[in-house]
Scaffold this active site. Structure first.
Site, short mmCIF file in Angstrom:
data_model
loop_
_atom_site.label_atom_id
_atom_site.label_comp_id
_atom_site.label_asym_id
_atom_site.label_seq_id
_atom_site.Cartn_x
_atom_site.Cartn_y
_atom_site.Cartn_z
CG LEU A 119 -8.33 4.57 -7.89
CD1 LEU A 119 -8.27 3.18 -7.29
CD2 LEU A 119 -8.00 4.51 -9.38
CE LYS B 299 -14.64 3.49 -0.75
NZ LYS B 299 -13.96 4.13 0.11
CG ASP C 98 18.05 -9.87 18.08
OD1 ASP C 98 17.58 -9.32 17.06
OD2 ASP C 98 17.37 -10.38 18.98
CD GLU D 72 -3.40 2.59 0.56
OE1 GLU D 72 -2.91 2.96 -0.54
OE2 GLU D 72 -4.42 3.09 1.05
CD GLU E 291 -3.69 -3.83 -8.49
OE1 GLU E 291 -3.46 -3.03 -7.55
OE2 GLU E 291 -3.26 -3.67 -9.64
CE1 TYR F 270 -1.48 1.91 -5.05
CE2 TYR F 270 -1.91 0.60 -3.09
CZ TYR F 270 -1.85 1.83 -3.72
OH TYR F 270 -2.15 2.95 -3.04
CB CYS G 176 -16.49 12.06 34.17
SG CYS G 176 -16.39 12.17 35.97
CB CYS H 180 -14.59 9.41 38.13
SG CYS H 180 -15.74 8.54 37.07
CE LYS I 216 -10.15 2.50 -2.83
NZ LYS I 216 -9.78 3.08 -1.56
CG ASP J 239 -9.33 1.55 4.76
OD1 ASP J 239 -9.02 2.66 4.26
OD2 ASP J 239 -10.23 1.41 5.59
CB CYS K 246 -18.27 9.70 40.16
SG CYS K 246 -17.96 11.03 39.00
CB CYS L 125 -20.10 11.14 35.87
SG CYS L 125 -19.15 9.61 35.83
CD GLU M 270 22.80 -18.17 14.53
OE1 GLU M 270 23.84 -18.76 14.30
OE2 GLU M 270 21.69 -18.53 14.06
S1 IVH Z 1 -4.11 2.48 -7.68
C1 IVH Z 1 -4.25 6.00 -10.45
N1 IVH Z 1 -4.37 0.24 -6.33
O1 IVH Z 1 -7.01 3.90 -2.96
C2 IVH Z 1 -4.33 4.80 -9.57
N2 IVH Z 1 -4.88 2.30 -5.22
O2 IVH Z 1 -9.01 5.97 -4.09
C3 IVH Z 1 -3.91 5.13 -8.21
N3 IVH Z 1 -5.51 2.06 -2.85
O3 IVH Z 1 -5.06 6.78 -3.27
C4 IVH Z 1 -4.17 4.16 -7.18
N4 IVH Z 1 -5.32 -0.14 -2.77
O4 IVH Z 1 -4.36 5.03 -1.53
C5 IVH Z 1 -4.49 1.59 -6.29
N5 IVH Z 1 -4.52 -1.81 -5.22
C6 IVH Z 1 -4.63 -0.47 -5.19
C7 IVH Z 1 -5.03 0.24 -4.03
C8 IVH Z 1 -5.15 1.63 -4.09
C9 IVH Z 1 -5.61 0.96 -2.08
C10 IVH Z 1 -5.82 3.44 -2.39
C11 IVH Z 1 -4.77 4.45 -2.74
C12 IVH Z 1 -5.46 5.49 -3.59
C13 IVH Z 1 -6.90 5.27 -3.25
C14 IVH Z 1 -7.75 5.63 -4.45
#
Ligand code: IVH
Length: 679
Positions: free
Chosen positions: A93, A323, A46, A184, A123, A236, A436, A442, A125, A127, A421, A418, A44
């Site tokens: 950060l 990290k 679609d 992000e 929070e 965020y 290669c 190959c 982070k 990636d 081959c 290689c 529906e």
């Molecule tokens: S806050 C001034 N919150 O990490 C604060 N950043 O190294 C700005 N990132 O450029 C960022 N998760 O791309 C914030 N929960 C989170 C995040 C976050 C990922 C990334 C973001 C930022 C980088 C900072």
């Protein structure tokens, strides 16, 4: 004309119908993608989307960049990126890697606030890539990448395809008239993995991690590519000149009510111990998440206190990133082997004593390339460190030189030839990898191209899999895709005919693939950089294989979505006599070499506009669309005064029925319709 997109006006005229459909689709999108509680079936949905697309095509004057149809990534709206200045700089950060650094941050904050009480918003982070979104009057007006922090790329067209992101917020949401949302953009693990599988089958370079894949996708020139790959976004940070709550955490909860995806993981910590508990929990729990994370972000919760703490040149004093440590193990290197991929790239692989790493037993790890091997000064028998970080394949990151045995094995050197081959390897200017060059003989490269040819998005010969293709190669039955069409049941059913059934099925599937439309054939050829969308574009523009073969790079570049790189790759491909030979043999085998002309079967529907509704016994909806076109008629999605009749199947929706009655549009049953076509 401005309608409130969340309280639809009555739907009589087409403009009103457009506004109504947009509002409904925004609402259903939110229910489906954010609330996970859909109210209508996909089908529906679609149908509503299709009706809106058709109406919008008829009314270009009502174009709205925030229409739900823009999610599918139309080519409207430019994807050629403009650099724009950020309204507020996007800072990064400071990073920490251990608990002591976290304590130091906590104490610095406490001191900076003169020992006042404070809370920390914890929070994940994510990636991916940071993005800044500007909303005005509840509508997304601009999306900009971080860039250098001061200026970024305007990627609005691509960002609009992210389904978890609201394009229009509900009225009375309580959001400021103008605000900025930061977050992000990322590609979920499952999307990343299927994308890499497709790229492998096509012989394209793989993305090392979801972050690179998300970046490539966000910078794609064609929003349809972004739409297809399925980006996601977590938000965020709310910024506005209008007053917000003093609590960052409260602002995130509010943003969630406005319709944004805010991570459920977000918590408010009242002490350092609570911060540690959050870190400890997610250090392992993050492995279950659908998206990649590389740490934790800690933010002082009160905006007033944030201001009091201030910024350094590069990053705020009120926030820090912790990290996660990459998981690392130590084990013995037995030998280094070299692996040839489908593209001909040669990867050195460390074969090691089995070791437990991040929950799995690891025996093999990547050594990347010749430079890294040289830098490590590696000997067989060395003890090496292996890590699993953002990448999925473990990597050798170092050597335990102190543990090097007195009697070492051989020094590890990069292969010159290689392993598959025997061809002499080459290294292209500016590239780290060895290749290669023997693309036409190959084995893994040949197999890779056949696997791509039969893959689902290409010729979709699904009774053949990679193992079967390998076996046919070993038996000398095939060397390329054209050979598939010469396979006979006798060749593959076994001497005792024990595999007769499956052999018949395979031959029938190969035969059936001759009906695959020309754009699939073009994609199946595996021309470098020519993905599904590009193949469709080229086929739609040039119609026939002969035209594509003859096209100059300039003619190809004139096609929507085709840049210089793709155009050159297509002309290079057809200029290669070996590729030309393959194509000739495919043509001789009988694959499609042109998109179909619209063949006329009659004129019974000349000048008639037909709406299809409900479900049918004899043909699918798609088939009825084709039948209508081939008998001179026009199919539209929505009922209006201009509709000649409705081809009505079973279970026609009540709204449509009512509309047909009120406009006096007649219904025609499936059988009546088929009789009409037979006259
Ligand atoms: S806050 C001034 N919150 O990490 C604060 N950043 O190294 C700005 N990132 O450029 C960022 N998760 O791309 C914030 N929960 C989170 C995040 C976050 C990922 C990334 C973001 C930022 C980088 C900072």
């Amino acid at each position: 004309m401005e309608y409130d997109l969340f309280s639809p006006p009555p739907a009589d005229g087409e403009a009103e119908r457009i506004a109504h459909l947009r509002a409904e689709l925004h609402r259903h999108n939110h229910r489906y993608y954010v609330e996970n509680d859909p109210e209508i079936s996909d089908r529906e949905f679609d149908e509503l989307m299709h009706e809106l697309q058709q109406l919008e095509a008829r009314h270009p004057e009502l174009y709205d960049p925030n229409s739900p149809t823009q999610r599918v990534g139309s080519d409207l709206g430019s994807a050629d990126f403009q650099t724009v200045a950020h309204e507020r700089p996007m800072l990064s950060l400071g990073n920490t890697y251990n608990r002591e650094d976290v304590r130091a941050f906590y104490e610095r904050v406490s001191e900076g606030l003169g020992d006042a009480k404070f809370d920390i918003c914890c929070e994940l982070k994510f990636d991916g890539l940071s993005i800044s979104l500007i909303y005005e009057n509840r509508r997304l007006v601009r999306a900009v990448t971080r860039g250098d922090g001061t200026r970024g790329d305007d990627v609005t067209a691509n960002v609009r395809t992210i389904r978890t992101l609201p394009l229009v917020l509900p009225p009375r949401a309580g959001c400021p008239a103008r605000f900025e949302m930061r977050g992000e953009v990322l590609l979920p693990w499952n999307r990343f993995e299927s994308l890499n599988r497709e790229r492998e089958a096509r012989g394209e370079q793989l993305f090392a991690n979801p972050r690179n894949a998300a970046s490539g996708t966000l910078k794609s020139k064609d929003p349809r590519v972004a739409a297809q790959r399925g980006l996601d976004a977590y938000l965020y940070y709310v910024l506005s000149d209008a007053p917000l709550s003093d609590s960052h955490y409260a602002n995130l909860l509010a943003a969630r009510l406005w319709g944004f995806q805010v991570s459920d993981a977000t918590r408010l910590a009242h002490s350092l111990d609570e911060v540690y508990a959050f870190i400890d929990h997610w250090d392992t729990a993050r492995r279950e998440l659908p998206v990649a994370t590389d740490g934790i972000v800690l933010k002082v919760d009160s905006l007033r206190q944030q201001e009091q703490l201030g910024l350094t040149a590069k990053s705020p004093r009120w926030a820090i990133a912790y990290k996660f440590p990459a998981e690392r193990a130590r084990t013995r290197l037995n030998e280094v082997t070299f692996q040839v991929g489908r593209t001909g790239a040669v990867t050195p692989v460390a074969n090691m004593e089995p070791v437990l790493l991040a929950g799995t037993t690891v025996r093999r790890a990547s050594l990347h390339n010749a430079d890294i091997i040289a830098r490590l000064d590696l000997y067989e028998g060395d003890y090496v460190f292996v890590e699993k970080a953002g990448e999925i394949i473990p990597q050798v990151v170092g050597v335990d030189y102190d543990a090097r045995p007195l009697l070492t094995g051989r020094k590890v050197e990069f292969a010159r030839t290689c392993p598959e081959c025997g061809a002499r390897l080459v290294r292209y200017e500016g590239e780290a990898a060895h290749y290669c060059p023997n693309t036409t003989a190959c084995p893994p490269q040949l197999k890779g191209r056949v696997e791509h040819f039969i893959s689902r998005d290409a010729m979709n010969i699904d009774s053949l899999g990679p193992e079967t293709v390998d076996a046919y190669f070993e038996q000398g039955l095939i060397r390329d895709a054209a050979d598939l069409y010469r396979i006979r049941v006798e060749d593959i059913c076994g001497a005792d005919r024990s595999r007769l059934k499956s052999a018949q099925k395979i031959v029938a599937a190969i035969e059936g693939s001759k009906q695959m439309p020309f754009d699939r054939v073009l994609y199946a050829l595996g021309i470098r950089f020519v993905g599904r969308v590009a193949a469709q574009q080229v086929a739609a523009a040039l119609r026939t294989l002969d035209n594509v073969r003859r096209a100059t790079p300039e003619q190809l570049q004139a096609i929507d979505g085709i840049g210089a790189k793709i155009a050159q790759s297509i002309t290079d491909f057809f200029a290669d006599p070996r590729a030309a030979d393959l194509v000739d043999r495919l043509v001789a085998a009988g694959v499609q070499t042109a998109l179909p002309e619209v063949v006329s079967l009659g004129s019974q529907l000349d000048g008639k506009t037909v709406v299809i509704s409900g479900t049918f016994q004899h043909h699918s909806r798609e088939e009825y669309k084709v039948l209508i076109a081939r008998h001179g008629g026009k199919n539209t999605g929505s009922i209006s005064k201009k509709t000649s009749f409705i081809l009505a199947g079973d279970n026609m929706g009540p709204a449509k029925l009512e509309k047909a009655q009120s406009l006096g549009v007649p219904l025609m049953s499936e059988d009546e319709f088929l009789q009409l076509l037979e006259q």
